[in-house]
Write a protein that holds these residues in place. Sequence first.
Motif, PDB file in Angstrom:
ATOM      1  N   SER A  66       0.817  -1.181  -0.016  1.00 28.54           N
ATOM      2  CA  SER A  66      -0.155  -0.301  -0.023  1.00 28.54           C
ATOM      3  C   SER A  66       0.802   1.111   0.082  1.00 28.54           C
ATOM      4  N   SER A  67       1.912   1.071   0.583  1.00 25.91           N
ATOM      5  CA  SER A  67       2.874   2.428   0.864  1.00 25.91           C
ATOM      6  C   SER A  67       3.740   2.602  -0.464  1.00 25.91           C
ATOM      7  N   ALA A  68       3.871   1.624  -1.187  1.00 20.92           N
ATOM      8  CA  ALA A  68       4.519   1.981  -2.626  1.00 20.92           C
ATOM      9  C   ALA A  68       3.450   2.303  -3.677  1.00 20.92           C
ATOM     10  N   ALA A  69       2.048   1.844  -3.615  1.00 22.35           N
ATOM     11  CA  ALA A  69       1.319   2.423  -4.233  1.00 22.35           C
ATOM     12  C   ALA A  69       0.775   4.095  -3.845  1.00 22.35           C
ATOM     13  N   LEU A  70       0.796   4.413  -2.568  1.00 27.50           N
ATOM     14  CA  LEU A  70       0.512   5.755  -2.048  1.00 27.50           C
ATOM     15  C   LEU A  70       1.661   6.584  -2.488  1.00 27.50           C
ATOM     16  N   ILE A  71       2.854   6.213  -2.327  1.00 33.13           N
ATOM     17  CA  ILE A  71       4.064   6.966  -2.769  1.00 33.13           C
ATOM     18  C   ILE A  71       4.027   7.224  -4.452  1.00 33.13           C
ATOM     19  N   SER A  72       3.827   6.420  -5.034  1.00 33.85           N
ATOM     20  CA  SER A  72       3.748   6.273  -6.630  1.00 33.85           C
ATOM     21  C   SER A  72       2.760   7.270  -6.979  1.00 33.85           C
ATOM     22  N   LEU A  73       1.440   7.417  -6.304  1.00 30.59           N
ATOM     23  CA  LEU A  73       0.343   8.296  -6.832  1.00 30.59           C
ATOM     24  C   LEU A  73       0.603   9.793  -6.382  1.00 30.59           C
ATOM     25  N   PHE A  74       0.875  10.015  -4.835  1.00 34.13           N
ATOM     26  CA  PHE A  74       0.809  11.270  -4.385  1.00 34.13           C
ATOM     27  C   PHE A  74       2.021  12.038  -4.448  1.00 34.13           C
ATOM     28  N   TRP A  75       3.192  11.107  -4.374  1.00 35.72           N
ATOM     29  CA  TRP A  75       4.322  11.950  -4.874  1.00 35.72           C
ATOM     30  C   TRP A  75       4.984  11.791  -6.329  1.00 35.72           C
ATOM     31  N   GLY A  76       4.685  10.537  -7.003  1.00 34.03           N
ATOM     32  CA  GLY A  76       5.197  10.276  -8.089  1.00 34.03           C
ATOM     33  C   GLY A  76       4.461  11.246  -9.087  1.00 34.03           C
ATOM     34  N   ILE A  77       3.015  10.794  -9.127  1.00 29.12           N
ATOM     35  CA  ILE A  77       2.151  11.414  -9.972  1.00 29.12           C
ATOM     36  C   ILE A  77       1.565  12.904  -9.872  1.00 29.12           C
ATOM     37  N   LEU A  78       1.484  13.111  -8.557  1.00 27.92           N
ATOM     38  CA  LEU A  78       0.770  14.348  -8.117  1.00 27.92           C
ATOM     39  C   LEU A  78       1.758  15.258  -7.549  1.00 27.92           C
ATOM     40  N   ASP A  79       2.770  14.589  -7.356  1.00 27.22           N
ATOM     41  CA  ASP A  79       3.982  15.602  -6.964  1.00 27.22           C
ATOM     42  C   ASP A  79       3.999  16.331  -5.358  1.00 27.22           C
ATOM     43  N   SER A  80       3.485  15.409  -4.724  1.00 24.54           N
ATOM     44  CA  SER A  80       3.288  16.038  -3.317  1.00 24.54           C
ATOM     45  C   SER A  80       3.901  15.279  -2.390  1.00 24.54           C
TER      46      SER A  80
END
Length: 505
Positions: free
Chosen positions: A378-392
């Motif tokens: 779940s953490s890997a997916a969370l990081i990928s979406l909010f930091w990787g894609i949404l840049d936050s």
Amino acid sequence: MEYFWYIVAALGAGVGTGLAGLSAATVMVPILIVLCPSFSGEYGAYQATAIALASDILGSAVTASIYAKNRRIDLKHGWVMMACIVALSAVGSYAAYLVGNVVLGGFTLVLTFCIGIRFLVKPDTSRSGADVSDVRLGWKEIAISLFFGLTIGFGTGFVGTGGGMMMLVVFTAFLGYDLKTAVGTSTFIMTFTALIGFISHSLIHPAIVLERWDVLLVCIVTATTASLISAQFANRVNNKTVGRVTGVILTILGAAMIYLNYFRDIQLPPVALELLHTLAVLLIFLIIAVCAALVGFEFLHIDGEIRRKVLHTIAFLIILVILLASEHWYVPALLSVLFVAIVYPVLKICEKRDFYTGLFQERTPGEVRKSLILLFGSSAALISLFWGILDSKLTVLSAVLAWGLGDETAALVGKRFGRHRIGWKLADSKKSYEGSCGMLCVSFLAVLLSLTAGGVPFSTALCGAVLSAALATATEAVTKKGYDTVTVPWVAAVVIWAVLALYTL
């Protein structure tokens, strides 16, 4: 977030001192210099060394007192080295200031790694059939003590480290001490050398005390506490156990710190460098956290729900560490996946061992493996979406803090003070209003402080903290079977990101 690294560095220093007589600077100096930007100035390393010496004073003193109670100090054969080391440490301290930004010596780092291997191969260093206390201090021993005492004394004052490690080598390899007596004697000597070194550093560079008093306080308290508990643990188990634990600590710390100290010189692609850098930081944290937890379990007799939550906290901090140590989203995301791939089969194998059940306190078979996949996947997916894609990145950090700290509080408060069960139809019948109130307060503070520290205006941070804490707490109350490790951080992240997105409009 530098205070987090201060605590990690001091914990590592304390555990190393209590178990192996390791100088605090061996662990603290590279962590402070590499991971804390405020120590990157001209005299950053000098200040880091002084702080490590200050942490060594009480840490070595309480360690020596524990070993003294167990009759593990031998100054009959160590007084010559003590006199030389104390005399030369002040000279080395002044020489270090003249040279400038002296960083941890490569020789000490390599020595840490090599001695770790040595204790893994031969954990019990005592000489069979010989009682060192009854042997006179001959001319060979005096010559050895003079040579190494003068060398160690100057080196300790010059780089603030290596004294404990070198004394450990001399006492065990040349003077025939067993490991516990070597640690007790070396920490007794280090108490005085650290005091002299810190006073010398402070008089030469007063900014250490005037400007870094907060760091001094945090590191001294943390390192002293860790030293006390570790020393008591070491004196309760046999020499071979202490030797093996010492070997693991020194080998991993040595390897990780060698890389941390020289990673900029390695000619590798930037992605590989950052990955290795974060991995080295993670290894240092893991060895410190796991050793501290095992010592606490043994000495404080921690079991049941508290033990589960200690391990839960370590897992939460693993995510926090790789987030703080990384500059790009793909590094913590990749490490989360790799962690599962490496640890999962290890857990599967260890489930057949007797110690596994006592260590993890599983409620159902395979619970730890299931939680591992849920949390880090779940953490890997969370990081990928909010930091990787949404840049936050700030969204991920705040959400992880809201979940990790909040969920820990809910469990501990609910276990201790929970009297009123939540009566909602969808709620978990095992959860209480008291635990949920604890989570609400802690999650609110965690998000508010993290957003404010990240430069978000207070009004926006307050709004994000209120909404995310409330929804995260409600989500935790209705989530069953351990799935709150997935639902809570995701709900918190969505709310925080939405508030930050509205703020930027």
